[in-house]
Motif scaffolding. Structure first.
Motif, PDB file in Angstrom:
ATOM      1  N   ARG A  85     -38.403  -0.774 108.052  1.00 38.86           N
ATOM      2  CA  ARG A  85     -39.670  -1.231 108.612  1.00 38.86           C
ATOM      3  C   ARG A  85     -40.478   0.005 109.008  1.00 38.86           C
ATOM      4  NH1 ARG A  85     -39.313  -5.197 113.623  1.00 38.86           N
ATOM      5  NH2 ARG A  85     -37.834  -6.046 112.145  1.00 38.86           N
ATOM      6  N   TYR A  86     -41.737   0.025 108.585  1.00 41.22           N
ATOM      7  CA  TYR A  86     -42.636   1.141 108.880  1.00 41.22           C
ATOM      8  C   TYR A  86     -43.819   0.612 109.684  1.00 41.22           C
ATOM      9  CZ  TYR A  86     -39.948   3.168 105.064  1.00 41.22           C
ATOM     10  OH  TYR A  86     -38.923   3.614 104.267  1.00 41.22           O
ATOM     11  N   VAL A  87     -44.083   1.236 110.822  1.00 43.08           N
ATOM     12  CA  VAL A  87     -45.228   0.864 111.653  1.00 43.08           C
ATOM     13  C   VAL A  87     -46.381   1.770 111.233  1.00 43.08           C
ATOM     14  CG1 VAL A  87     -46.120   0.700 113.996  1.00 43.08           C
ATOM     15  CG2 VAL A  87     -43.710   0.174 113.538  1.00 43.08           C
ATOM     16  N   ILE A  88     -47.496   1.144 110.855  1.00 42.63           N
ATOM     17  CA  ILE A  88     -48.631   1.871 110.312  1.00 42.63           C
ATOM     18  C   ILE A  88     -49.707   1.989 111.383  1.00 42.63           C
ATOM     19  CG2 ILE A  88     -50.347   1.925 108.464  1.00 42.63           C
ATOM     20  CD1 ILE A  88     -47.348   2.058 107.553  1.00 42.63           C
ATOM     21  N   SER A  89     -50.127   3.220 111.677  1.00 40.89           N
ATOM     22  CA  SER A  89     -51.131   3.413 112.738  1.00 40.89           C
ATOM     23  C   SER A  89     -52.559   3.461 112.205  1.00 40.89           C
ATOM     24  CB  SER A  89     -50.821   4.685 113.519  1.00 40.89           C
ATOM     25  OG  SER A  89     -50.871   5.806 112.669  1.00 40.89           O
ATOM     26  N   SER A  90     -52.733   3.759 110.920  1.00 41.72           N
ATOM     27  CA  SER A  90     -54.080   3.742 110.348  1.00 41.72           C
ATOM     28  C   SER A  90     -53.980   3.506 108.851  1.00 41.72           C
ATOM     29  CB  SER A  90     -54.824   5.045 110.620  1.00 41.72           C
ATOM     30  OG  SER A  90     -54.219   6.123 109.942  1.00 41.72           O
ATOM     31  N   VAL A  91     -55.067   3.002 108.284  1.00 45.46           N
ATOM     32  CA  VAL A  91     -55.113   2.690 106.860  1.00 45.46           C
ATOM     33  C   VAL A  91     -56.449   3.189 106.307  1.00 45.46           C
ATOM     34  CG1 VAL A  91     -55.127   0.828 105.147  1.00 45.46           C
ATOM     35  CG2 VAL A  91     -53.681   0.632 107.178  1.00 45.46           C
ATOM     36  N   GLY A  92     -56.412   3.799 105.138  1.00 44.24           N
ATOM     37  CA  GLY A  92     -57.630   4.250 104.487  1.00 44.24           C
ATOM     38  C   GLY A  92     -57.566   4.010 102.999  1.00 44.24           C
ATOM     39  N   ASP A  93     -58.651   4.223 102.329  1.00 42.78           N
ATOM     40  CA  ASP A  93     -58.694   4.060 100.876  1.00 42.78           C
ATOM     41  C   ASP A  93     -57.768   5.076 100.209  1.00 42.78           C
ATOM     42  OD1 ASP A  93     -60.528   2.012 101.067  1.00 42.78           O
ATOM     43  OD2 ASP A  93     -62.249   3.350 100.839  1.00 42.78           O
ATOM     44  N   ALA A  94     -57.202   4.678  99.083  1.00 39.24           N
ATOM     45  CA  ALA A  94     -56.307   5.574  98.338  1.00 39.24           C
ATOM     46  C   ALA A  94     -57.088   6.482  97.430  1.00 39.24           C
ATOM     47  CB  ALA A  94     -55.325   4.749  97.513  1.00 39.24           C
TER      48      ALA A  94
END
Length: 94
Positions: A85-94
Motif C-alpha cells: 500500500r502506497y500513500v500518495i501525497s500529491s498527483v500531477g500529470d505524467a
C-alpha cells in the motif's frame, strides 16, 4: 489517495482461471465508493504471476471495501504475494 500494487503467485495451470474468477471482485471494486481504479491481470512474462493494481480516494473507502479479504478457497490458491500500500501525497500529470 492510496495505491495498492504488487503481484500474486499461483500455480501456472491455475493462473488464468484465478484472473477470470477475479472479474467479479474487479466489478465490485470499481463500483465501490472511493475506488478510482482496480485491476487483476495475467503477467505477460511469468505464467504464475497475477499483477494487482488498485487506486483509492481514501483508506477508509479501501478498508470498507476490503472487508475480510479473499475467501479461504481463493487464499489457498495464492502461493505467495508481494502487494504493498502506497500513500500518495500529491498527483500531477505524467
Amino acid at each position: 489517495m492510496l495505491i495498492v500494487a504488487g503481484h500474486l503467485l499461483t500455480d501456472p495451470a491455475d493462473r488464468d482461471a484465478l484472473v477470470a474468477e477475479g472479474t467479479r471482485a474487479v466489478a465490485l471494486a470499481r463500483s465501490a465508493p472511493g475506488c478510482l481504479d482496480f485491476a487483476l491481470t495475467a503477467d505477460t512474462l511469468d505464467p504464475a504471476r497475477v499483477n494487482v493494481f488498485e487506486r483509492w480516494a481514501s483508506e477508509e473507502e479501501l478498508l470498507a471495501f476490503r472487508g475480510s479479504g479473499p475467501d479461504g478457497g481463493t487464499a489457498a490458491r495464492i502461493l505467495d504475494a508481494d502487494v504493498r500500500r502506497y500513500v500518495i501525497s500529491s498527483v500531477g500529470d505524467a
